[in-house]
Design an enzyme around this catalytic site. Structure first.
Site, PDB file in Angstrom:
ATOM      1  N   HIS A 465      -1.693 -33.473 -15.435  1.00 13.22           N
ATOM      2  CA  HIS A 465      -0.422 -32.804 -15.726  1.00 13.22           C
ATOM      3  C   HIS A 465      -0.507 -32.007 -17.032  1.00 13.22           C
ATOM      4  O   HIS A 465       0.151 -32.320 -18.025  1.00 13.22           O
ATOM      5  CB  HIS A 465       0.718 -33.826 -15.790  1.00 13.22           C
ATOM      6  CG  HIS A 465       1.075 -34.402 -14.459  1.00 13.22           C
ATOM      7  ND1 HIS A 465       0.606 -35.623 -14.028  1.00 13.22           N
ATOM      8  CD2 HIS A 465       1.843 -33.914 -13.446  1.00 13.22           C
ATOM      9  CE1 HIS A 465       1.082 -35.875 -12.818  1.00 13.22           C
ATOM     10  NE2 HIS A 465       1.832 -34.858 -12.438  1.00 13.22           N
ATOM     11  N   LYS A 468      -2.954 -26.186 -16.946  1.00  9.93           N
ATOM     12  CA  LYS A 468      -3.556 -25.676 -15.711  1.00  9.93           C
ATOM     13  C   LYS A 468      -2.686 -26.021 -14.501  1.00  9.93           C
ATOM     14  O   LYS A 468      -2.550 -25.218 -13.565  1.00  9.93           O
ATOM     15  CB  LYS A 468      -4.967 -26.242 -15.529  1.00  9.93           C
ATOM     16  CG  LYS A 468      -6.032 -25.596 -16.409  1.00  9.93           C
ATOM     17  CD  LYS A 468      -7.412 -26.073 -16.027  1.00  9.93           C
ATOM     18  CE  LYS A 468      -8.492 -25.447 -16.926  1.00  9.93           C
ATOM     19  NZ  LYS A 468      -8.590 -23.985 -16.730  1.00  9.93           N
TER      20      LYS A 468
END
Length: 739
Positions: A465, A468
């Site tokens: 998380h 990206k």
């Protein structure tokens, strides 16, 4: 202190003895007939039970024996003398009080003239068929007074059903009435004092209980209704707090349970203040005591029909402070009685004052704690996402065009994770421009760049998380908006802008742990958001708002006031929709819209489609190549296992997917694809058939994970590496690529 001990003498007895001595003096002087001493002693003995009903039983028993009447009873006169109440008939204590209207009754003359009366031929029914009734053929009625001075009738002594009541019966009853009247008045007075003392002690205990929970609003509200239910003897209870801005009552305790604990109900159960019983009380500020709920025009019966619960009676009272109504409490079904009494109303009125004090202090304390927590979180975000002017200028020079947007970038097969962090930031600027947002809303490039950089910096660096992931989710929303030409057709351009921004920001400041972990670990985030649910998602939205309010980052600055408010509402709802629990709650609604057909003029259809789209964006990694899908699994389980390790350190047993020693990754992935991912994309392809290719890709991945599961079963037990590392074994890719 009065007790039930045989050695204890109630305070009433000395008064009674002085009364008896005065009667004896009159007897000696020949002014009256004195009853048998044994009967007086029995009557006196009943006082030791500290109960007016026990006294009435003994008095009735003596009078029935002396007069040979079938029944004897005492009717108590209401303060306004409009109603009579009976608690005991003969030796029977009634389950429900008998209430008789004075007007046009046989007792009206006795009350008005304060004189005794005999009626030997009369026909009426006393009581009701549901609890107790008796057919009255003859009656002897004598008024009783609260003292020797006959100033006010407090009750009526009645003998019922004798062939003929005589003057001798009347004199006998009068003679006893001179004892029974004052003594019964004192007995009930003592009983009332005892009730008041008990009420005061109960209220003090309530305050003690409530003050202990002053730092936890949810527990406090639940305790408030638990104590209210105990004090009044109610079966169920609900508590609503008034939301003045929305003009609604929001349930915080419903049917005795905190709404945060309800699984089958939405967490926000709200009703307009203009509707229903609770709404009426909130508007009027007056207690509403309803003895028969189904006959009341404000009662909403459909909830009972749906749940199978039957509401018999309701006591609804306001909770208010000096500034007005802050909430409404609703108690249902008196347990030991046919309805809530006037005494219950008095308890509720007093109780509501203490409730208001505790609730207001608790809410104030919560605001202080929330402000402190938000301040700490904001300071952390500022330090984390702070961009120096030099770095801003350097990145601005790099993000000067849209040359990163090419034909391959538009394809659903493009893997956005292959870009570096800086390239992803550059591509984000390009997507804003390519979708037309910069032209439509005159987004300043410097503001847009500062916003993108700050968002990138606002992501932490957990395995999965991170920035990206945020960029990948935003890229998939870009693909849907562009390739399906959603804006101007199924969605408005403003909804498209909000969807893209929400996807970009949807996991800001993610800590690499789940919402449930935040609650279990009692984190700052849980303290702020656990009462509302979706802890992480609410934090992600709060961080989005913090960035938008940061100087030079408000990309919505050129929107109109109406558009700005709509935009923030959309962004909030879309980010909250990334909670999979929300997706499962609205699954039936999504299927219904798909079955009935999407109506672009129906705003509810727009909202449902936005929720489905953002869920698909959040899961879009599963629509890419096998190598990408496998890498994503490694990142996710690395993050999961880190949480599992933390849970073990806390003494909490992690779930299978969080436990590195138990997780069977291929099987967990298959379950995830079958139960979550496939259904989402099948629904999406139902709206947009061109996306069937994505469903096919997911089905291929399921078959590939099946093959990997076989490899795990055959070779993992013989290897000396962890299941996570085993995913890099060449036999895994070999099996997957054989599909």
């Amino acid at each position: 202190m009065i007790t039930n001990s045989p050695c204890a003498i109630p305070s009433l007895v000395p008064g009674f003895l002085s009364c008896v001595l005065r009667r004896i003096g009159k007897f000696i002087r020949g002014k009256m007939d004195f009853p048998e001493s044994s009967d007086i002693l029995k009557l006196c003995e009943s006082l030791y039970k500290n109960s007016s009903t026990a006294f009435q039983q003994e008095a009735n028993k003596i009078l029935m024996k002396k007069s040979r009447a079938e029944e004897a009873l005492i009717l108590f006169v209401a303060e306004d003398q409009s109603e009579l109440v009976c608690e005991v008939v003969g030796n029977k204590i009634l389950n429900e009080e008998i209430k008789i209207s004075v007007e046009n009754s046989s007792f009206q003359t006795v009350l008005e003239k304060k004189t005794s009366q005999i009626v030997n031929k009369v026909k009426f029914c006393l009581g009701n068929n549901n609890s107790f009734s008796i057919q009255v053929d003859s009656i002897l009625c004598i008024p009783l007074f609260n003292s020797n001075a006959e100033d006010r009738v407090t009750s009526l002594l009645c003998l019922i059903n004798k062939k003929n009541f005589t003057v001798e019966d009347l004199e006998l009853a009068k003679n006893w009435a001179k004892y029974i009247g004052p003594l019964l008045w004192r007995c009930r007075q003592y009983e009332d004092e005892r009730k008041i003392r008990k009420q005061a002690q109960s209220l003090l205990q309530v305050i003690k209980t409530l003050l202990v929970q002053i730092d936890n609003v949810n527990l406090l509200l639940k305790e408030v209704m638990t104590e209210a239910r105990k004090l009044t003897g109610a079966e169920r209870c609900s508590l609503f707090l008034l939301d003045r801005e929305e003009n609604v009552l929001v349930a915080k305790v419903f049917d005795g349970n905190s709404t945060e604990d309800l699984n089958e109900c939405p967490k926000d159960i709200s009703i307009p203040v203009t509707e229903g019983i609770a709404g009426h009380v909130a508007m009027s500020g007056e207690i509403l005591n309803i003895s028969n709920a189904y006959e009341h025009p404000l009662f909403y019966r459909k909830i009972d029909d749906a749940t199978g619960f039957k509401t018999r009676n309701i006591l609804c009272f306001p909770i208010q402070d000096d500034n007005g109504i802050i909430g409404v409490a609703e108690l249902c079904n008196k347990i030991n009685g046919s309805h809530f009494t006037q005494f219950d109303e008095e308890i509720a009125s007093t109780f509501s004052v203490y409730c208001a004090i505790c609730i207001m202090h608790s809410l104030m304390w919560k605001k202080v704690r929330d402000a402190q927590s938000r301040s700490r979180l904001s300071n952390g975000l500022i330090m984390q996402s702070k961009v120096s002017e030099e770095e801003f200028l350097r990145l601005t020079s790099q993000m000067s065009g849209v040359n990163c947007i090419n034909e391959h970038f538009h394809s659903f097969t493009f893997i956005p994770r292959l870009l570096t962090d800086s390239e992803a930031a550059h591509a984000t600027l390009g997507m804003f421009e390519d979708l037309g947002f910069t032209n439509i809303w005159r987004l300043r490039k410097s503001t847009l760049i500062r916003f993108i950089i700050t968002v990138k910096q606002g992501y932490r660096d957990p395995p999965y998380h991170n920035w990206k992931h945020g960029f990948s989710v935003a890229h998939f929303s870009y693909l849907l908006l562009k390739n399906l030409k959603l804006m101007g057709n199924q969605l408005s351009f403003l909804e498209g802008l909000c969807l893209f921004v929400a996807c970009l920001c949807h996991d800001l400041d993610h800590r690499g742990t789940t919402s449930s972990f935040q609650v279990t670990s009692k984190s700052v985030l849980a303290a702020l958001y656990s009462s509302e649910g979706s802890v992480l998602e609410r934090h992600h939205f709060a961080q989005t708002m913090a960035i938008l309010h940061t100087e030079g980052c408000n990309i919505f600055e050129n929107l109109t006031e109406v558009e700005y408010k709509q935009c923030l509402d959309y962004v909030r709802d879309i980010i909250l929709a990334t909670d999979l629990a929300h997706h499962f709650r609205i699954l039936k609604d999504i299927k219904k819209v798909l079955t009935d057909g999407y109506d672009r003029t129906n705003q509810e259809h727009h909202n449902i489609l936005l929720c489905l789209i953002v869920t698909s964006c959040d899961l879009s990694d599963q629509t890419k190549t096998w190598s990408n899908t496998k890498e994503i699994a490694k990142l996710i389980y690395r993050e999961f296992f880190s949480q599992g390790d933390l849970e073990k350190a806390m003494g909490v047993m992690p779930s299978e997917m969080m436990d590195r020693e138990k997780a069977r990754i291929p099987r967990l992935q298959i379950n995830f694809l079958e139960q979550v991912v496939s259904p989402v994309f099948e629904l999406l392809s139902g709206f947009f058939p061109d996306l069937q290719v994505l469903v096919d890709t997911i089905n291929t991945h399921k078959r590939q994970w099946d093959k990997v599961e076989q490899v795990f079963t055959e070779h993992l037990p013989d290897s000396n590496i962890s299941p996570l590392d085993f995913l890099d074994d060449e036999r895994v890719d070999g099996a997957a690529m054989s599909i």
